[in-house]
Write an enzyme that holds these catalytic residues in place. Structure first.
Site, PDB file in Angstrom:
ATOM      1  N   GLY A 273      55.586  78.741  31.210  1.00 12.21           N
ATOM      2  CA  GLY A 273      54.669  77.799  31.849  1.00 12.21           C
ATOM      3  C   GLY A 273      54.385  78.066  33.312  1.00 12.21           C
ATOM      4  N   GLU A 315      60.500  82.102  28.920  1.00 11.94           N
ATOM      5  CA  GLU A 315      59.424  82.591  28.052  1.00 11.94           C
ATOM      6  C   GLU A 315      58.061  82.605  28.738  1.00 11.94           C
ATOM      7  OE1 GLU A 315      61.048  80.802  23.852  1.00 11.94           O
ATOM      8  OE2 GLU A 315      59.845  79.456  25.101  1.00 11.94           O
ATOM      9  N   PRO A 316      57.898  83.413  29.767  1.00 15.52           N
ATOM     10  CA  PRO A 316      56.591  83.459  30.424  1.00 15.52           C
ATOM     11  C   PRO A 316      55.555  84.202  29.584  1.00 15.52           C
ATOM     12  CG  PRO A 316      58.041  85.114  31.352  1.00 15.52           C
ATOM     13  CD  PRO A 316      58.873  84.332  30.375  1.00 15.52           C
ATOM     14  N   ARG A 359      38.716  78.759  27.096  1.00 11.92           N
ATOM     15  CA  ARG A 359      39.478  77.815  27.935  1.00 11.92           C
ATOM     16  C   ARG A 359      38.624  76.809  28.708  1.00 11.92           C
ATOM     17  NH1 ARG A 359      42.323  79.273  31.726  1.00 11.92           N
ATOM     18  NH2 ARG A 359      43.942  77.692  31.512  1.00 11.92           N
ATOM     19  N   CYS A 390      25.459  78.366  21.203  1.00  9.68           N
ATOM     20  CA  CYS A 390      24.634  77.172  21.007  1.00  9.68           C
ATOM     21  C   CYS A 390      25.423  75.899  21.285  1.00  9.68           C
ATOM     22  CB  CYS A 390      24.079  77.163  19.593  1.00  9.68           C
ATOM     23  SG  CYS A 390      23.169  78.652  19.223  1.00  9.68           S
ATOM     24  N   TYR A 420      45.304  84.095  27.201  1.00 12.72           N
ATOM     25  CA  TYR A 420      44.628  83.033  26.443  1.00 12.72           C
ATOM     26  C   TYR A 420      43.113  83.173  26.404  1.00 12.72           C
ATOM     27  CZ  TYR A 420      49.297  81.125  26.775  1.00 12.72           C
ATOM     28  OH  TYR A 420      50.655  80.976  26.715  1.00 12.72           O
TER      29      TYR A 420
HETATM   30  C1  LIG Z   1      52.977  78.822  25.137  1.00 15.28           C
HETATM   31  C2  LIG Z   1      54.441  78.863  25.227  1.00 15.28           C
HETATM   32  C3  LIG Z   1      55.063  79.643  26.190  1.00 15.28           C
HETATM   33  C4  LIG Z   1      54.302  80.424  27.236  1.00 15.28           C
HETATM   34  O1  LIG Z   1      53.620  79.598  28.115  1.00 15.28           O
HETATM   35  P1  LIG Z   1      52.914  80.228  29.414  1.00 15.28           P
HETATM   36  O2  LIG Z   1      52.259  79.062  30.050  1.00 15.28           O
HETATM   37  O3  LIG Z   1      51.931  81.229  28.923  1.00 15.28           O
HETATM   38  O4  LIG Z   1      53.970  80.849  30.239  1.00 15.28           O
HETATM   39  C5  LIG Z   1      56.434  79.701  26.192  1.00 15.28           C
HETATM   40  N1  LIG Z   1      57.172  79.013  25.281  1.00 15.28           N
HETATM   41  C6  LIG Z   1      56.607  78.254  24.328  1.00 15.28           C
HETATM   42  C7  LIG Z   1      57.451  77.557  23.371  1.00 15.28           C
HETATM   43  C8  LIG Z   1      55.221  78.144  24.278  1.00 15.28           C
HETATM   44  O5  LIG Z   1      54.668  77.377  23.337  1.00 15.28           O
END
Ligand SMILES: *Cc1c(COP(=O)(O)O)cnc(C)c1O
Length: 469
Positions: A273, A315-316, A359, A390, A420
């Protein structure tokens, strides 16, 4: 109401720049530049050459930028955890942008890989990811996906419901396997860019309430075919600052400490995130500062409770690939539109749109843009870059100042499209999805081929194929 009805005509933060050709450093790949002639270069390749060779719209990914960022993020978490005598594993969240090449780049820098479906799992494997270093997410993984994960020896399955826990236990037991799992929990902290909101209850589909974690973990510990590793929590996306992460971590540690009473809890996964800059107003927190802030918070909470610090995982996704991507479009038409007595804006239509970047339509996301094929001395004018679909909500860049003489045939580049965009692309209006080209050291090569109209037609079962009766 359409998205444009709820937005101000011009965002408060947007000001006419002195120079509408300037590449605001934080938004572009680090090595993006203009030649003496004013042409944008990415990875040492001219935007004009890219457009000529591969067509437009075109996703361009700066390989060196992805690799450098993967390394930087891993080093930041390694350093932050080493100071407290523990370790970090960084998973690349594949849903941000997944292809075999990108899997090779990030695993080459020591990252593990997160996937959320059988399709993403297949790409990760095809890219050579070690199954033991893959995490499988999702709130509704199929039996087939779970069985495949067990069979491959996927390192962790992040379980999301009691139904799934029993299902996975049964599948693993039938294969005589012991599947390591993490339990996805909601810390009650939701973070979005600058602010976070902390609640006791959550109304969303992912994970277990933190208050249920002990009961859920007790269930897992009863099942000999599952091995509980720890809790997992992901509080949101495009987050600036450490406060939301720290609050979430402190809530998790409290429960983590209680879980230690029933057995070992070697791991804690705090999700991704981490935000990036999309426009000149965005000021994301450096990853080193984030890593230190989050890990320090966990260490402080563990210290206060006298418990050992677990190994940590992160988890980036966006923060690894987002800034490395640039989308190149060609301008097709321009049209001044009088919005009010005071305001006129130039609509600039490009040859892509919500099919290659969903997005803005999906989240009201902001982007920026520059003319890529030249610079211009013309006074900056307020523009809205729109696609060819459209839908009136088919907006690529809601508001941006472009040189007033922007004209059909100009190439337009939209930065920070590495995350994304490709992964959320669609075939709306039967528009073929663009290719992805990797650039590095002045060389460009296709890493995902573009679709053709024929690709799209092959799925239509009503079209007679050649040779068919
Ligand atoms: C989407 C997601 C991420 C990655 O989020 P980013 O905003 O791209 O860093 C990590 N962990 C989980 C569980 C997610 O759903």
């Amino acid at each position: 109401m359409s998205a444009s009805d709820v937005r101000p005509a011009v965002p408060e933060w947007l000001h006419a720049p002195a120079d509408a050709n300037e590449l605001v450093a934080a938004i572009w790949p680090p090595a993006a530049a203009r030649t003496a002639d004013g042409v944008l270069t990415v990875g040492g390749v001219l935007a004009t050459d890219l457009a000529e060779q591969f067509g437009t719209p075109l996703y361009v990914l700066d390989q060196d930028a992805v690799v450098a960022q993967a390394r930087r993020v891993r080093e930041a978490f390694d350093a932050a955890t080493a100071r407290h005598g523990t370790t970090a594993r960084v998973y690349y969240a594949g849903k941000a942008f997944l292809s075999t090449e990108v899997v090779r780049w990030v695993t080459g820098e020591g990252l593990a890989v997160d996937v959320a479906t059988g399709g993403e799992l297949a790409v990760a494997l095809a890219g050579g990811a070690d199954p033991a270093r893959i995490g499988l997410h999702g709130n509704n993984k199929s039996r087939l996906e779970l069985a495949r994960a067990v069979e491959l020896g996927v390192g962790s399955v992040i379980v999301d419901s009691l139904v799934e826990i029993d299902r996975l236990a049964e599948i693993a037991a039938a294969r005589g396997a012991v599947q390591p799992v993490l339990v996805r929990v909601n810390s009650g902290v939701h973070a979005e860019t600058h602010d976070f909101l902390a609640t006791a209850h959550e109304d969303q589909k992912f994970g277990f309430a933190l208050t249920d974690a002990e009961r859920v973990v007790a269930r897992i510990r009863e099942l000999p075919s599952l091995r509980f590793l720890g809790m997992h929590c992901h509080i949101g996306s495009q987050i600036f600052g450490t406060a939301g992460f720290a609050e979430s971590a402190s809530r998790l540690v409290e429960v983590h400490a209680r879980l230690l009473a029933g057995g070992e809890v070697p791991l804690m996964n705090l999700g991704g995130g981490f935000g990036i800059a999309y426009t000149s107003v965005d000021d994301p927190t450096d990853i080193e500062e984030l890593a230190d802030g989050i890990v320090d918070a966990v260490a402080r909470e563990c210290g206060a409770r006298g418990i050992p610090l677990p190994a940590l995982a992160f988890e980036p996704g966006r923060s690894i690939v987002g800034r490395a991507g640039v989308t190149i479009y060609e301008v097709g038409t321009t049209k001044p539109v009088r919005v009010s007595d005071e305001l006129e804006r130039l609509y600039v239509s490009v040859d892509g749109g919500m099919s290659d970047n969903a997005r803005p339509a999906l989240y009201g996301a902001s982007y920026s843009a520059r003319v890529a094929s030249r610079t211009s001395e013309a006074a900056p004018t307020l523009a809205r870059v729109v696609g060819r679909h459209c839908e009136s909500g088919d907006i690529v860049v809601d508001a941006e100042y472009l040189p007033g003489d922007v004209t059909p045939g100009d190439l337009l580049a939209v930065p920070a499209t590495g995350a994304y965009c490709f992964s959320l692309a669609s075939n709306y209006n039967y528009v073929p999805r663009p290719p992805v080209v990797a650039v590095s050291n002045g060389e460009a090569r296709v890493i995902v081929r573009g679709e053709t109209i024929d690709d799209l037609l092959t799925r239509d079962a009503g079209i007679p194929t050649e040779g068919a009766e």
